[in-house]
Design an enzyme around this catalytic site. Structure first.
Site, short mmCIF file in Angstrom:
data_model
loop_
_atom_site.label_atom_id
_atom_site.label_comp_id
_atom_site.label_asym_id
_atom_site.label_seq_id
_atom_site.Cartn_x
_atom_site.Cartn_y
_atom_site.Cartn_z
N ASP A 86 0.79 -1.24 0.00
CA ASP A 86 0.00 0.00 0.00
C ASP A 86 0.82 1.30 0.00
O ASP A 86 0.51 2.24 0.74
CB ASP A 86 -0.94 0.01 1.21
CG ASP A 86 -1.93 -1.14 1.21
OD1 ASP A 86 -1.90 -1.95 0.27
OD2 ASP A 86 -2.73 -1.23 2.16
N ASP A 131 -4.71 -0.86 -1.51
CA ASP A 131 -6.05 -0.63 -0.98
C ASP A 131 -6.89 -0.16 -2.17
O ASP A 131 -6.48 0.76 -2.89
CB ASP A 131 -5.99 0.47 0.09
CG ASP A 131 -6.40 -0.03 1.46
OD1 ASP A 131 -6.57 -1.25 1.63
OD2 ASP A 131 -6.54 0.81 2.37
N HIS A 133 -10.70 0.66 -2.60
CA HIS A 133 -12.02 0.73 -2.00
C HIS A 133 -13.08 1.32 -2.94
O HIS A 133 -12.80 2.30 -3.66
CB HIS A 133 -11.98 1.62 -0.75
CG HIS A 133 -11.11 1.08 0.34
ND1 HIS A 133 -11.13 -0.23 0.75
CD2 HIS A 133 -10.19 1.71 1.15
CE1 HIS A 133 -10.27 -0.39 1.74
NE2 HIS A 133 -9.69 0.76 1.99
N HIS A 182 -10.38 7.19 1.54
CA HIS A 182 -9.03 7.02 1.00
C HIS A 182 -8.99 5.90 -0.03
O HIS A 182 -9.81 4.98 0.00
CB HIS A 182 -8.02 6.72 2.12
CG HIS A 182 -8.29 5.42 2.82
ND1 HIS A 182 -9.24 5.30 3.82
CD2 HIS A 182 -7.76 4.18 2.67
CE1 HIS A 182 -9.28 4.05 4.26
NE2 HIS A 182 -8.39 3.34 3.57
N LYS A 207 -7.03 -5.17 -2.58
CA LYS A 207 -7.75 -5.58 -1.37
C LYS A 207 -8.72 -4.47 -0.94
O LYS A 207 -8.60 -3.32 -1.38
CB LYS A 207 -6.79 -5.90 -0.23
CG LYS A 207 -5.91 -4.74 0.22
CD LYS A 207 -4.89 -5.21 1.24
CE LYS A 207 -4.01 -4.09 1.75
NZ LYS A 207 -4.73 -3.07 2.54
N CYS A 252 -1.92 -2.36 7.91
CA CYS A 252 -1.91 -3.37 6.84
C CYS A 252 -0.62 -4.17 6.77
O CYS A 252 -0.64 -5.37 6.49
CB CYS A 252 -2.20 -2.69 5.51
SG CYS A 252 -3.87 -1.96 5.45
#
Length: 336
Positions: A86, A131, A133, A182, A207, A252
Site C-alpha cells: 500500500d 487498498d 475501495h 481514501h 484488497k 496493513c
C-alpha cells in the site's frame, strides 16, 4: 548430503545425536561474515525432535535425508517473495497522510530503501498491494450514516470521529475503525506513488474491494471470508520466505505479517521500509512478529538473507515447527 552427514557424525556411528546436531546448527545459522547465531537450548531440542522421527534419541541417515530435503535446503536456498504494501498516494500526501497521525511518520521515507532493494536484490517474486475501495466503503467516516450502529458500540454515529472504533449491527456485529475516505478505486489517491519503482513481472494484489468489509491483510479481508490472489500466487511460486514492508506498519503491514506467519511462511518484516500510524501499535506489531518466530531487519541485511548467506535461527525454528505440524496432521489422518 552424504558429505554433510559424515562431517557432523563426529563419532562415526552412523547417527547424529543432539550434540552433533548442535554443531550442525552452529554451521547452518550464521551471517555472511561468519558470525554464529545461537539456537536456544529448548528450541534446539524441539528442532532435533522433529527430525528424530522414530523417537530413539538420534537421527539416522534416512531421517537426515528428510531433514536435508525439507529443512536444510530451504534454509540455504530460500525462495523469496517481496511484498510491498500500500505505498499509495493517499497514505503519503493525500486524504490519509500518515504523517498527520499520532506517530507523525512520513510515508515518503519508505520509497528510497524499497527502490534500492528492487534494484539490488534478486527476489524470486515481487508483489505490490493496493487498498482499492469502492466509494461506499464501510471504513470511511463519511459513510457513517449508511449503516446501522449496534447498541453495543462505544461510539454513536452522531459522536463518531476519525480514528474512532464503532460497532456496526450484523450477525455477528462488526467492529470497525473509521478512517478518512481514501484509496477510492481509479482515483489519484489509490495510485502507487510516482517515485516507487515498478519492476517487470511484478504482481499487483487488490484488497478492500468489498464495500461492507475492511481488509488490512493482503491475504484476505478482516472477517476472513474472502481471500485475495496472494495465497495462490505464492503457492504457484513455491515461496518459502516473505519480506514485507510498506504502509502502514501497524495496520496493513502488520496484519499481513501476522497472517503470513499463521499460514506458515518464514516472515521477515523490513523496519526501515515501513512507516506507521501509532507508536504503541507499531511496537505491538513488532512484538507479535518476534513472538511468532518472525524476524525484523533493516533493508541493508536483506540481500544476504535472500541469497542464503545470512541464515537466521528464528526462521529455521519456524520452518521446523511447520514441518512438525504437517507430520502430526499426517499421523492423525493415518490413525483415523
Amino acid at each position: 548430503m552424504d558429505a554433510c552427514f559424515q562431517a557432523f557424525d563426529k563419532d562415526g556411528d552412523g547417527y547424529l545425536d543432539i550434540e552433533e546436531f548442535r554443531f550442525l546448527t552452529r554451521a547452518l545459522f550464521r551471517n555472511d561474515r561468519g558470525k554464529i547465531y545461537h539456537l536456544e537450548e529448548q528450541k534446539l531440542a524441539e528442532v532435533f525432535n522433529v527430525f528424530d522421527l522414530n523417537d530413539d534419541g538420534k537421527i539416522d541417515k534416512d531421517e537426515f535425508t528428510f531433514c536435508w530435503n525439507h529443512w536444510i535446503k530451504i534454509i540455504v536456498r530460500p525462495i523469496s517473495a517481496f511484498l510491498i504494501v500500500d505505498v499509495q498516494n493517499d497514505f503519503i500526501s493525500g486524504t490519509l497522510n500518515i504523517s498527520n497521525c499520532s506517530a507523525q511518520q512520513n510515508g515518503l521515507d519508505v520509497i528510497d530503501p524499497i527502490n534500492k532493494l528492487l534494484e539490488t536484490v534478486k527476489f524470486d517474486a515481487v508483489f505490490y498491494s493496493l487498498d482499492w475501495h469502492p466509494s461506499d466503503h464501510v471504513s470511511f467516516i463519511e459513510n457513517i450514516g449508511e449503516r446501522e450502529i449496534d447498541p453495543s458500540s462505544p461510539v454513536t454515529a452522531e459522536n463518531a470521529k476519525t480514528y474512532d472504533t464503532v460497532i456496526f449491527s450484523g450477525s455477528p456485529p462488526q467492529k470497525q475503525r473509521l478512517w478518512p475516505r481514501h484509496c477510492v478505486q481509479d482515483t489519484w489517491g489509490s495510485e502507487l506513488h510516482k517515485d516507487l519503482k515498478l519492476v517487470d513481472n511484478a504482481i499487483k494484489v487488490y484488497k478492500g474491494t468489498n464495500p461492507d468489509v475492511d481488509s488490512y491483510s493482503v491475504f484476505w479481508d478482516n472477517k476472513k471470508m474472502t481471500d485475495t490472489t496472494l495465497c495462490a500466487q505464492l503457492r504457484l511460486r513455491n515461496a518459502t520466505d516473505i519480506y514485507i514492508c510498506g504502509l502502514a506498519y501497524d495496520v496493513c503491514v502488520g496484519a499481513t505479517a501476522v497472517d503470513a506467519l499463521a499460514i506458515g511462511y518464514r516472515t521477515i518484516l523490513l523496519d526501515d521500509c515501513s512507516r506507521g500510524v501509532d507508536l504503541t501499535d507499531i511496537e505491538k506489531t513488532k512484538n507479535t512478529v518476534i513472538t511468532n518466530s518472525g524476524v525484523i531487519v533493516n533493508s541493508s541485511q536483506v540481500k544476504a538473507m535472500v541469497e542464503g548467506r545470512d541464515r537466521r535461527p528464528e526462521l529455521g525454528y519456524k520452518l521446523a515447527m511447520e514441518l512438525k505440524a504437517t507430520l502430526n496432521e499426517k499421523t492423525e489422518e493415518t490413525s483415523n
